[in-house]
Design a protein around this motif. Structure first.
Motif, PDB file in Angstrom:
ATOM      1  N   LYS A 154      -8.887  -4.986   7.694  1.00  2.00           N
ATOM      2  CA  LYS A 154      -9.420  -5.143   6.519  1.00  2.00           C
ATOM      3  C   LYS A 154      -8.719  -4.494   5.116  1.00  2.00           C
ATOM      4  N   VAL A 155      -8.366  -3.166   6.180  1.00  2.00           N
ATOM      5  CA  VAL A 155      -8.039  -2.347   5.307  1.00  2.00           C
ATOM      6  C   VAL A 155      -6.289  -3.016   4.787  1.00  2.00           C
ATOM      7  N   ASN A 156      -5.101  -3.516   5.795  1.00  2.00           N
ATOM      8  CA  ASN A 156      -4.143  -3.930   4.951  1.00  2.00           C
ATOM      9  C   ASN A 156      -4.351  -5.426   4.738  1.00  2.00           C
ATOM     10  N   ALA A 157      -5.176  -5.902   4.238  1.00  2.00           N
ATOM     11  CA  ALA A 157      -5.779  -7.108   3.022  1.00  2.00           C
ATOM     12  C   ALA A 157      -6.382  -5.805   1.912  1.00  2.00           C
ATOM     13  N   ALA A 158      -7.202  -4.651   2.519  1.00  2.00           N
ATOM     14  CA  ALA A 158      -7.186  -4.106   0.184  1.00  2.00           C
ATOM     15  C   ALA A 158      -6.473  -3.528  -0.265  1.00  2.00           C
ATOM     16  N   ASN A 159      -5.193  -3.954   1.190  1.00  2.00           N
ATOM     17  CA  ASN A 159      -3.746  -2.369   0.471  1.00  2.00           C
ATOM     18  C   ASN A 159      -2.897  -4.057  -0.331  1.00  2.00           C
ATOM     19  N   ILE A 160      -2.901  -4.564   0.768  1.00  2.00           N
ATOM     20  CA  ILE A 160      -2.321  -5.757  -0.035  1.00  2.00           C
ATOM     21  C   ILE A 160      -2.767  -6.624  -1.251  1.00  2.00           C
ATOM     22  N   GLN A 161      -3.590  -6.307  -1.682  1.00  2.00           N
ATOM     23  CA  GLN A 161      -4.535  -7.063  -3.118  1.00  2.00           C
ATOM     24  C   GLN A 161      -4.720  -5.742  -3.372  1.00  2.00           C
ATOM     25  N   LEU A 162      -4.347  -4.174  -3.441  1.00  2.00           N
ATOM     26  CA  LEU A 162      -4.226  -3.463  -4.416  1.00  2.00           C
ATOM     27  C   LEU A 162      -2.712  -3.626  -5.367  1.00  2.00           C
ATOM     28  N   ASP A 163      -1.634  -3.612  -4.222  1.00  2.00           N
ATOM     29  CA  ASP A 163      -0.354  -3.567  -4.228  1.00  2.00           C
ATOM     30  C   ASP A 163      -0.280  -4.792  -5.403  1.00  2.00           C
TER      31      ASP A 163
END
Length: 206
Positions: A154-163
């Protein structure tokens, strides 16, 4: 005649000697019942029998005839050959004692065995409980690991969305900046041509 009796009595008294230890315990031999006599010798009359293995008390002994005077459990006294007396309890007496000892030891062994079985069962229960706790901890640990993996995803997905959002915002800012720059450039090119023409028109009208 009286002197003869006194001499015979003296000889008889000398023939009977006291035992080394008075009232010693003795046991009739394990053979058949033994006849006892009224005096210390085979020439005395029979007065009864003693049971094989019976416990008696040795009162005195006669070394000449090898007879001993004994008292039985009923308090009766009689004479019996010393060869038929034993210093140790008879088998008839010892066997029940040995049986009692065997029974006692068997009971103790059974109690020890039962106690050992109970302790073993308790240890097995404790081990089983410990295994249950360990298995529960392992399951909980695995559950936490799985939750950690999900959280990391989830954190990786959130980081990707943030990027992606950051790139979108940057692109929007670039587009806004480019648009403003283009408008400014266009105004810069058009205004010089528009202003002089107005001046020339003003001069002609004057």
């Amino acid at each position: 005649m009286q002197k003869l009796r006194l001499i015979c009595f003296s000889l008889f008294a000398l023939g009977i000697t006291a035992a080394a230890h008075a009232d010693e315990k003795r046991y009739v031999s394990d053979e058949l019942n033994t006849w006892v006599r009224s005096g210390p010798g085979d020439n005395y009359r029979l007065v009864g029998t003693l049971n094989a293995g019976e416990e008696v008390t040795l009162l005195q002994s006669n070394d000449n005839t090898n007879y001993g005077q004994v008292r039985d459990s009923n308090g009766r006294t009689a004479w019996i050959p010393l060869a038929q007396l034993k210093a140790e309890p008879s088998l008839r007496t010892r066997v029940p004692d040995l049986e009692n000892q065997v029974n006692t030891l068997t009971e103790k062994l059974n109690n020890i065995d039962a106690t050992w079985n109970q302790r073993t069962a308790d240890m097995q229960k404790k081990v089983a409980a410990s295994d249950g706790v360990i298995n529960g901890l392992k399951e909980e640990n695995q559950k936490l690991k799985n939750e950690l993996i999900v959280a990391q995803k989830k954190v990786n997905a959130a980081n990707i969305q943030l990027d992606d959002k950051q790139r979108t915002i940057i692109m929007q800012w670039f587009m806004y900046g480019g648009g403003v720059l283009g408008v400014g450039l266009l105004l810069g090119l058009l205004l010089p041509h528009m202003i002089p023409s107005r001046k020339r028109k003003d001069r002609w009208m004057s």
